[in-house]
Enzyme design. Sequence first.
Site: not given
Ligand code: NAD
Ligand code: UDP
Length: 315
Positions: A144, A146, A185, A187, A206, A274
């Site tokens: 992811y 890279e 995740r 939330v 926590g 952290r």
């Molecule tokens: P998500 O997994 O809900 O959405 C990604 C979408 O891409 C999905 O609908 C999936 O089916 C589609 N997809 C995956 N591989 C595909 C392919 N080869 N061809 C066509 N479609 C494909 O994730 P999201 O949270 O909505 O993330 C959307 C974008 O935002 C992603 O690029 C993700 O890396 C980036 N992003 C999200 C977060 C976050 O916190 N949610 C943080 C940083 C970056």
């Molecule tokens: N976390 C938690 N309980 C869960 C899932 C995650 O306490 O059921 C914690 C996890 O250890 C991290 C934070 O919540 O410290 C955020 O985790 P998440 O996977 O949502 O995002 P990221 O770590 O990628 O920021």
Amino acid sequence: MKRILVTGGAGFIGSHLCERLIAQGHEVLCVDNFYTGTRRNVAHLLEDQNFELMRHDVTFPLFVEIDEIYNLACPASPIHYQFDPVQTTKTSVHGAINMLGLAKRRRAKIFQASTSEVYGDPTEHPQTEEYWGNVNPIGFRSCYDEGKRCAETLFFDYHRQHRLRIKVARIFNTYGPRMHPNDGRVVSNFVVQALKGQAITLYGDGQQTRSFCYVDDLVEGFLRLMATGDEVTGPINLGNPGEFTMKQLAEVVVELTGSKSKIEFRPLPPDDPRQRQPDISKAKAILDWQPTVHLEEGIRRTIAYFDELLASGEA
Ligand code: NAD
Ligand code: UDP
Ligand code: UDP
């Protein structure tokens, strides 16, 4: 009115973006292979004559006539992107090449959904766009991290070599309705656990902090970045700098759901940061953008979504 392609448009963030673009009167072509996204996420848009849904994998070439591209296709949660890591890298890298090739042929403006993960396990806090990151090239997260870094490289090389108009956003943790219920995740885990009356799984003590951005705020940032002049390429951080502990988050979720769930402490996963917090000075200065939805309000709307999803028996 423009013809706009959204890749990954049936995902969590993409579906909200499609909704906003349709509301603004644009024609939207949503392309998705439904790897982590679902038709359900965009079901309410299917009736709209300006909305078109197409099943397609972005690792294959795509020939369509559009004016703008938002490239979001890529699984985003560790559980999903580590399930088939080779496909994850292909999606980021081949997907970027195909979408950049399409943008080049159409002379279309193109937006890339990059990520705070390009900073890796950061040695600087908070992270500014000037920081080059600290990324392991051979670990479990590398497909992811890279992949997204290489996509940024491709965007900047197409910009320099072919004068493409690019907009690169580095997105930090985002939450809201249509998150995947089983993506592990924090939330989605806490809200689903609270609604089901199951124990809330709090990792470590926590006291680790995160900064979560509500999806509507994030999408507003996308639109503002896309609307900037050609000189603005990014990368630009988009996220919410409001920091809180995971214990506080668990307490807010329990209170707002009125759940009887108890908090259970579990071991902290290895390499759990952290702290993570975006520096959004650039977004404030260039886009006049900052998040406006407070945690409690965002969590309330997220709870309403999962409540309905669980009631429908789909999660
Ligand atoms: P998500 O997994 O809900 O959405 C990604 C979408 O891409 C999905 O609908 C999936 O089916 C589609 N997809 C995956 N591989 C595909 C392919 N080869 N061809 C066509 N479609 C494909 O994730 P999201 O949270 O909505 O993330 C959307 C974008 O935002 C992603 O690029 C993700 O890396 C980036 N992003 C999200 C977060 C976050 O916190 N949610 C943080 C940083 C970056
Ligand atoms: N976390 C938690 N309980 C869960 C899932 C995650 O306490 O059921 C914690 C996890 O250890 C991290 C934070 O919540 O410290 C955020 O985790 P998440 O996977 O949502 O995002 P990221 O770590 O990628 O920021
Ligand atoms: N591409 C695409 N749609 C288009 C134009 C190009 O999917 O409308 C793909 C094309 O198949 C190629 C990639 O984008 O593999 C990169 O295109 P570019 O023109 O940069 O490279 P070239 O075709 O010269 O290899």
